[in-house]
Structure formats: structure tokens, C-alpha cells
Design a protein around this motif. Structure first.
Motif, short mmCIF file in Angstrom:
data_model
loop_
_atom_site.label_atom_id
_atom_site.label_comp_id
_atom_site.label_asym_id
_atom_site.label_seq_id
_atom_site.Cartn_x
_atom_site.Cartn_y
_atom_site.Cartn_z
N VAL A 97 76.07 -9.25 58.14
CA VAL A 97 76.73 -8.81 59.53
C VAL A 97 78.45 -9.16 59.29
N VAL A 98 79.01 -8.71 59.99
CA VAL A 98 80.45 -8.68 60.28
C VAL A 98 80.56 -9.52 61.94
N ASP A 99 81.23 -10.44 61.85
CA ASP A 99 81.71 -11.04 63.24
C ASP A 99 82.95 -10.66 63.69
N ALA A 100 83.12 -9.78 64.56
CA ALA A 100 84.26 -9.10 64.93
C ALA A 100 85.18 -10.19 65.61
N PRO A 101 84.90 -11.13 66.43
CA PRO A 101 85.78 -11.91 67.07
C PRO A 101 86.45 -12.71 65.79
N THR A 102 86.02 -13.16 64.74
CA THR A 102 86.58 -13.92 63.91
C THR A 102 86.81 -12.89 62.52
N GLY A 103 86.18 -11.84 62.51
CA GLY A 103 86.58 -11.04 61.10
C GLY A 103 85.78 -11.45 59.99
N ASP A 104 84.86 -12.51 60.20
CA ASP A 104 84.10 -13.16 58.93
C ASP A 104 83.04 -12.14 58.65
N VAL A 105 82.63 -12.14 57.18
CA VAL A 105 81.63 -11.48 56.83
C VAL A 105 80.62 -12.65 56.59
N VAL A 106 79.36 -12.29 57.28
CA VAL A 106 78.30 -13.48 57.20
C VAL A 106 77.02 -12.76 56.34
N LEU A 107 76.83 -13.60 55.44
CA LEU A 107 75.48 -13.09 54.57
C LEU A 107 74.23 -14.19 54.93
N LYS A 108 73.38 -13.62 54.95
CA LYS A 108 72.19 -14.64 54.88
C LYS A 108 71.05 -14.32 53.83
N LEU A 109 70.85 -15.32 52.92
CA LEU A 109 70.15 -15.21 51.62
C LEU A 109 68.99 -16.07 51.56
N VAL A 110 67.79 -15.55 51.19
CA VAL A 110 66.67 -16.38 51.12
C VAL A 110 66.23 -16.27 49.49
N ASN A 111 66.27 -17.42 48.97
CA ASN A 111 65.63 -17.61 47.71
C ASN A 111 64.50 -18.43 47.67
N TYR A 112 63.29 -17.36 47.70
CA TYR A 112 61.93 -18.00 47.89
C TYR A 112 61.40 -18.33 46.13
N SER A 113 61.96 -19.26 45.52
CA SER A 113 61.63 -19.24 44.18
C SER A 113 61.91 -20.83 43.93
N GLY A 114 61.16 -21.39 42.97
CA GLY A 114 61.34 -22.86 42.68
C GLY A 114 62.50 -23.18 41.82
N SER A 115 63.39 -22.05 41.21
CA SER A 115 64.16 -22.16 40.30
C SER A 115 65.76 -21.63 41.14
N PRO A 116 66.85 -22.56 40.35
CA PRO A 116 68.16 -21.82 41.03
C PRO A 116 68.32 -20.33 40.90
N ARG A 117 69.06 -19.58 41.69
CA ARG A 117 69.10 -18.09 41.29
C ARG A 117 70.82 -17.84 41.58
N PRO A 118 71.23 -17.23 40.53
CA PRO A 118 72.65 -17.23 40.74
C PRO A 118 72.97 -15.59 41.18
N VAL A 119 73.81 -15.32 42.07
CA VAL A 119 73.98 -13.96 42.68
C VAL A 119 75.63 -13.61 42.56
N SER A 120 75.73 -12.43 42.33
CA SER A 120 77.08 -11.87 42.32
C SER A 120 77.24 -10.91 43.43
N ILE A 121 78.12 -11.18 44.48
CA ILE A 121 78.02 -10.23 45.57
C ILE A 121 79.21 -9.57 45.60
N SER A 122 79.25 -8.34 45.49
CA SER A 122 80.22 -7.42 45.94
C SER A 122 80.39 -7.10 47.36
N LEU A 123 81.73 -7.39 47.79
CA LEU A 123 82.16 -7.14 49.25
C LEU A 123 82.75 -5.84 49.34
N ALA A 124 82.08 -4.80 49.18
CA ALA A 124 82.79 -3.31 48.76
C ALA A 124 83.59 -2.96 49.95
#
Length: 689
Positions: free
Chosen positions: A599-626
Motif C-alpha cells: 500500500v501507499v500511505d498518502a499522509p507520509t508518502g511511504d510505500v508499505v510492503l507486507k511480506l510473509v515467508n512461511y518457510s524454515g529457511s531465510p528468503r532473499p527478495v529483490s523488490i522493484s518499486l516501479a
């Protein structure tokens, strides 16, 4: 509940440390379309569902310490026991001769011919009385002296007797505080004294004894802490309200839940009986008292000290929109399924056998119309005047009402349609929440949902209690819902670790992380889903009926479960508009147990991401903010994570699993981050200041 060990704590720490280490594994690539904001997120999206189950009101949020203070329960001496040591009472009886008022018409008469320090009664409280050293507690009581020479009422807050460290007995233990009430008269009079305990004790009791011989009448014996939310005289328990306020909830749904319906219509919740003078509010059996054999609690009653005025006030205090739920003329369909007649004439869906004096549906509709006036009407209106007399002349700004709780079938639809017609005719701006029944699928659900759509319902309330995997599997539930129809209110949901209504359910991280995954689907479909709330909200560790629950407490302490922190993170980071998210290789949300929303938070201008890794291992992610422009250089991460999916919080370890905050560097419009094993992560990418 698992016992934490140093090894498990160390293992968790190592897992989190591993999450910070860049692995050779190729990162999963996600794209967030920052330049293509979608549906607006309802400002009241994430809220609270309150029901008086698990001793959530009396014995919980409502901090009166005396159980059955007015002797108005069916068992008039519920919570009270006569002392038998020393010179016992000659007699005691509950009477109705000359009561203090018409709705509070029972009182206790004590008589003694000998007198002595044990001529009296004790009250056990709600699984004991939790008191704190040095805190102030107001004891108040109505007294009337009869024949004889009773000179005083002695008031003692004490520990129960425990010989040689054994179980509690009827004998008195050490006194924690004492007071003496004198100047008794032959007419009812209210007396008050302040007690200051000399020690903190979780399960104290109140002892009342007469001094002298003769007769004394007693009623409305109350022991109330001065430390309440906002310091109000009839205020709420501050630690529990603070946990709610910290979430910044969008709405407060009250008073239930099945509590609205009652087992019979006579036992339904009637809001008009919960306002006005606290001492004049009649008590009512709680419909959860004997519902489950695993938690048989016949002493569970509603005093209504926490009534509709206090609910509205609480909603206002914590910045939540009030959402009262009203009976639609139907008792619980799992119990009696009693129906209020729609009219004197018999129709195809009229009840087969209703009591001759049963109220018709018109009574229930009028209650709803009067409630809007009570909440919003001017002080010159009859019900607005009652609100003003209770200390709130301003409107409570009620904008929504729930019509029925968890009803289904043609009899509900028929009654809902009449409710909606009457309410919309007089208050067209009021939005109505309708019910799709207790299950999230099946023929009844499908039929009701279709009919309510045809009736142009504002909101359809959907409930889902299921195993954790159901929540992860159904993350796309609302992707295919028709746009332009009624909004969805995800009014009750909680992952069940064992089975629905099982006493063995636990508030595990497996449940909470699965709920977090499901909520990415709620958020992504904010054009369909307008509100959501976990249920139930509160549970007393010594007096619960249903588990899991969001917040647990005893007489002195409280804590949030892992599900509480999931709900809190969503509520504090709800944003204002949905941002489209493309998952790795265009897969569906949840593929390979990776879940995401943004989501975007208009009052602050922040981009807010919510991510769930349902895995027993670390998971690297690359997120493009297009399409993102002018991003800040440092973001903030809030992470709930543990390698052990069975992790739970407790009174001893209230924050064993709680959000951990950190910062991360933002370079350009691509964000690289490694998700911890079994984690729910909220990333806030700031706009450049």
C-alpha cells in the motif's frame, strides 16, 4: 504450553541471525507498481470484535471486583458465602421487601443474636480479586439497619486461609486492608470507604461482618479500583484498554457475537437495559455459561456495568468507529432458534410456536431506530437526552449498525429486509452489516450471499474459523469476488491449531503467521473487503470458554498473543491505497509459501510492503518499486519471526514473540532484503523529505 529453554531461545536467535546473511540462493523478484495505485483502503479497515465470552467484560475489561454485587442473579447468593467460624450469623436471607429500586429489587438481610468477628459474608470475586499494593479501591454499599443494635459494618480485603501452604479454606487469611462503616440508619443509604492494600495479591477476597447484634440489610456491594482508563468512576481496566488503543483500531464491534442473540429471546441482549444508573441495570445470564462442558461456568453472568454507553465511550476513546450489533428478532439458531413474530398474522416463515407475550419484530426494529437516536440524536430528543444525562451531550457519530449476528436462511433474510427498509427510510446514511451465516462456504452461505447482494446490502459479514493451512490456501479468496456489489466485512476469523471450538487450541505462531498470510489477500482486495477483525478479543486465563483469543489476562496482568501483534502491525500500517504486486515469475500470491501485499500511505508518502515467508529457511527478495520517485535512503522494518512455529506468548513471557524493529538501506528504486525464516515482515520505504 511448551516450556521455553535456553536451547530453543538460542536456536531462534541463530535463525534470525541467519536471516541477515546474504545466501547464494537467487532472490525472489517482486514488482510493486508504485506509479499505479489501486483501490482505496478503508480508513477503518482493521478493527476490533468484542464479545462477552471468556469473562471478557465482568472479570475482565469491566474491573468491578465483587461478583453479583446486587444479589440479582438467579442464584441470588452466587459469589457469596456465609462465614461459619466463631459466632456465626443467626440467619441470612435474600429478600425483596422494600428494595432500593424497582429494577434492583433483591437485597441480603443479615441477622445475629450473638455478634462477633465472623458474623458475615465473603465474596470470592471473579476467580479471586486482583489488588495492588498501595493502590486505592473504593468500597461502596447500600445499608439499612433493622431491629437491634448493629453498630457498624466491618470491611476487610484479605487473603483466603491456607493452612500449612495447602488449598484455600473458608477461614480468613492475612488482612490486606480494613475499614469500618458506622452511622447506620433505618433507611437505605449509600456508604463509601477507600481501601489501600498493604500487598499485591492476585486472588484476594472481600469480607463483610456486622458489629453488634440485630439485623442489617445490604445491597450493591461494590469494590472498584480508582485506577481506571481515563480515571473514570465507572471506568475500564487500563492495561486492557491500552492494548486496544495501541493498535489504533478503525472500528469497535460490540457487544458480540452470539451474546447478542441469547439462547432464547428472553435472554437476548437488550441495549436499553444497559444504560442509565449502573446500580439499576438488571443482570442477565451469559449465554456462554454452560455452552461447553470443557469450561462449565454456571457463575457467568452479565452485570451490564459495561453497557452500550460505555462501549460507545470506549470506541471514542481509542479513535474507533462504533459498530453495534443488534438482535434481528432471532435467538441463537444453534440453541432454541426462537423467532419474534413478524406480525400478528401468520406468514410462511412465522414461528410455529412463539410465546403469547413474545415481542414482535416491530419491537426489535424500534430498538434499532432508538439506538441511532441515542447515539446521534440532539439532546432535545428523548434518547439523545438520556445520552446527555450520562455525561455525553455530543453525538457519538454512529454510522453503522449490524443487523443480526450469525444468522442464516430465509427467516433471517425476511427479517433483515424489513429492518433495512425501516432503518434506511429514517436514517438513509446509516450503513448496515448483514450476515452470511457461521460458515464461509456451502449452500446456505451461497444462498444468503446471493440474496443479500440482490437486496443491495452495504456489508456482508463473513466468518471463518479453520486450520492454519486453510488461511494460507485461501489467500486468493476475494480475487474472484464480483466488484460493485456489497462490501465484505471479515467480521470473525482466527486460525484454530487443533479444531473449531477445541479446548486444546493454542495461540501459536503457526496460527498467527497463517492469518498474516491471509490478510495480504484482504488488503490486496480492499475494493471488496472493507473491514476485518480477529475474534474473540479477550480471554481470562482462569475462566475462558473458547480459544484461541487475541489478548489474555489474569486478575493483575495481560499480554498480546502473536495474533495480536499481527493485527497490530496491519492496523498501524494500513496505508491509504493498494499498490499492485507482481509475484516472482508472475506466480499467484502464496506460491512457494511467499505472500505479499503493498500500500501507499498518502499522509507520509511511504510505500508499505507486507511480506510473509512461511518457510524454515531465510528468503532473499529483490523488490522493484516501479515508477517510484524521490525515495528516502533509510527504511524501517518490523519483523515477527521465530524458527519454532509452536511459539506462544504467556503471562511469564508476554513478549516472547513481538515485533523487532530495524532499519535498512534504500538504493534507487530496487530494494534487496532477506526475509527471516517463518516471518511476517513490514517494510516501510519513506518518501524523500
Amino acid at each position: 504450553m511448551p516450556i521455553p529453554t535456553r536451547f530453543s531461545t538460542l536456536a531462534t536467535g541463530l535463525a534470525l541471525l541467519g536471516a541477515l546473511t546474504i545466501r547464494a540462493q537467487a532472490p525472489a523478484t517482486l514488482t510493486v507498481q508504485v506509479n499505479k495505485p489501486g483501490a482505496a483502503v478503508n480508513k477503518n479497515m482493521y478493527g476490533l470484535f468484542f464479545e462477552d465470552i471468556n469473562f471478557a467484560a465482568d472479570g475482565g475489561l469491566y474491573p468491578e471486583l465483587v461478583k453479583n454485587k446486587s444479589f440479582e442473579t438467579d442464584d441470588h447468593l452466587l459469589g457469596w458465602k456465609a462465614l461459619r467460624g466463631g459466632a456465626a450469623l443467626t440467619s441470612y436471607v435474600v429478600l425483596t421487601d422494600g428494595p432500593i429500586g424497582p429494577t434492583n429489587n433483591h437485597f441480603l438481610r443479615l441477622s445475629t443474636q450473638v455478634g462477633g468477628p465472623e458474623a458475615g459474608f465473603v465474596n470470592e470475586g471473579f476467580r479471586g480479586m486482583g489488588v495492588k499494593q498501595g493502590a486505592e479501591y473504593t468500597f461502596s454499599v447500600y445499608l439499612r439497619r433493622g431491629p437491634g443494635s448493629i453498630a457498624a459494618l466491618n470491611v476487610t480485603l484479605e487473603e483466603p486461609g491456607r493452612p500449612s501452604g495447602g488449598p484455600e479454606t473458608a477461614a480468613s487469611g492475612p488482612a490486606l486492608a480494613q475499614a469500618r462503616i458506622t452511622d447506620l440508619t433505618s433507611e437505605w443509604k449509600k456508604y463509601s470507604v477507600v481501601l489501600r492494600p498493604s500487598a499485591t495479591f492476585a486472588k484476594a477476597r472481600l469480607k463483610l461482618t456486622v458489629e453488634g447484634t440485630g439485623t442489617l440489610d445490604l445491597d450493591v456491594a461494590s469494590l472498584y479500583p480508582k485506577d481506571t482508563w481515563k480515571g473514570r468512576e465507572n471506568g475500564l481496566r487500563p492495561d486492557l484498554v491500552q492494548l486496544l488503543a495501541d493498535m489504533k483500531p478503525g472500528f469497535l464491534r460490540f457487544p458480540g457475537g452470539c451474546i447478542v442473540e441469547g439462547r432464547t429471546l428472553a435472554q437476548r441482549y437488550q441495549w436499553k437495559e444497559t444504560i442509565g444508573a449502573v446500580a439499576a441495570r438488571p443482570s442477565l445470564i451469559n449465554r456462554w455459561n454452560t455452552e461447553f462442558l470443557h469450561k462449565f461456568t454456571p457463575d457467568y453472568y452479565q452485570s451490564f456495568g459495561l453497557g452500550f454507553f460505555e462501549y460507545f465511550q470506549l470506541a471514542e476513546d481509542i479513535g474507533a468507529a462504533p459498530l453495534p450489533i443488534l438482535n434481528v428478532g432471532m435467538a441463537c439458531q444453534y440453541n432454541s432458534a426462537e423467532l419474534a413474530p413478524i406480525s400478528a398474522a401468520k406468514g410462511p416463515n412465522a414461528p410455529v410456536a412463539a410465546a403469547d407475550d413474545a415481542p414482535t419484530l416491530d419491537t426489535f426494529i424500534q430498538d434499532a431506530l432508538d439506538l441511532v437516536e441515542f447515539a446521534n440524536g440532539p439532546v432535545s430528543s428523548p434518547w439523545g437526552a438520556k445520552r446527555a444525562a450520562m455525561g455525553h451531550p455530543a453525538s457519538f457519530n454512529l454510522q453503522m449498525i449490524g443487523v443480526g449476528n450469525e444468522q442464516w436462511g430465509p427467516q433471517y433474510l425476511e427479517r433483515y429486509e424489513l429492518f433495512a427498509k425501516a432503518l434506511k427510510a429514517k436514517y438513509p446514511a446509516i450503513e448496515l452489516v448483514s450476515s452470511a451465516g457461521p460458515s464461509p462456504d456451502g449452500p446456505l452461505f451461497d444462498t444468503d450471499s446471493k440474496a443479500l447482494t440482490q437486496l443491495k446490502a452495504d456489508y456482508i459479514d463473513e466468518h471463518y474459523y479453520a486450520k492454519p493451512e486453510w488461511f494460507r490456501t485461501n489467500v486468493g479468496r476475494y480475487d474472484g469476488y464480483a466488484r460493485g456489489g456489497p462490501k465484505i466485512f471479515a467480521g470473525e476469523y482466527a486460525a484454530q491449531s487443533v479444531a473449531i471450538a477445541s479446548p486444546d487450541n493454542r495461540n501459536t505462531w503457526d496460527c498467527a503467521i497463517s492469518e498474516a498470510a491471509f490478510m495480504t489477500g484482504l488488503e490486496r482486495n480492499a475494493d471488496v473487503v472493507g473491514m476485518a477483525s480477529y475474534a474473540p478479543l479477550f480471554a481470562n486465563v482462569d475462566a475462558w470458554q473458547w480459544t484461541p483469543d487475541m489478548i489474555w489476562f489474569d486478575n493483575l496482568n495481560s499480554y498480546g498473543s502473536p495474533s495480536y501483534y499481527v493485527q497490530k502491525l496491519y492496523a498501524l500500517n494500513k496505508g491509504t491505497r493498494v499498490l499492485p504486486v507482481t509475484m516472482p515469475a508472475g506466480a499467484k500470491n502464496g506460491t512457494d509459501n511467499l505472500f505479499a501485499s503493498a500500500v501507499v500511505d498518502a499522509p507520509t508518502g511511504d510505500v508499505v510492503l507486507k511480506l510473509v515467508n512461511y518457510s524454515g529457511s531465510p528468503r532473499p527478495v529483490s523488490i522493484s518499486l516501479a515508477g517510484a520517485k524521490k525515495l528516502g535512503k533509510t527504511g524501517r522494518a518490523q519483523v515477527l519471526a521465530t524458527a519454532d512455529l509452536q511459539t506462544q506468548n504467556s503471562l511469564k513471557e508476554p513478549k516472547k514473540l513481538a515485533p523487532q524493529e530495524s532499519t535498512f538501506t534504500v538504493k534507487g528504486s530496487t530494494l534487496n532484503y532477506t526475509l527471516a525464516p517463518n516471518s511476517f515482515t513490514v517494510l516501510r520505504v519513506p518518501a524523500q523529505k
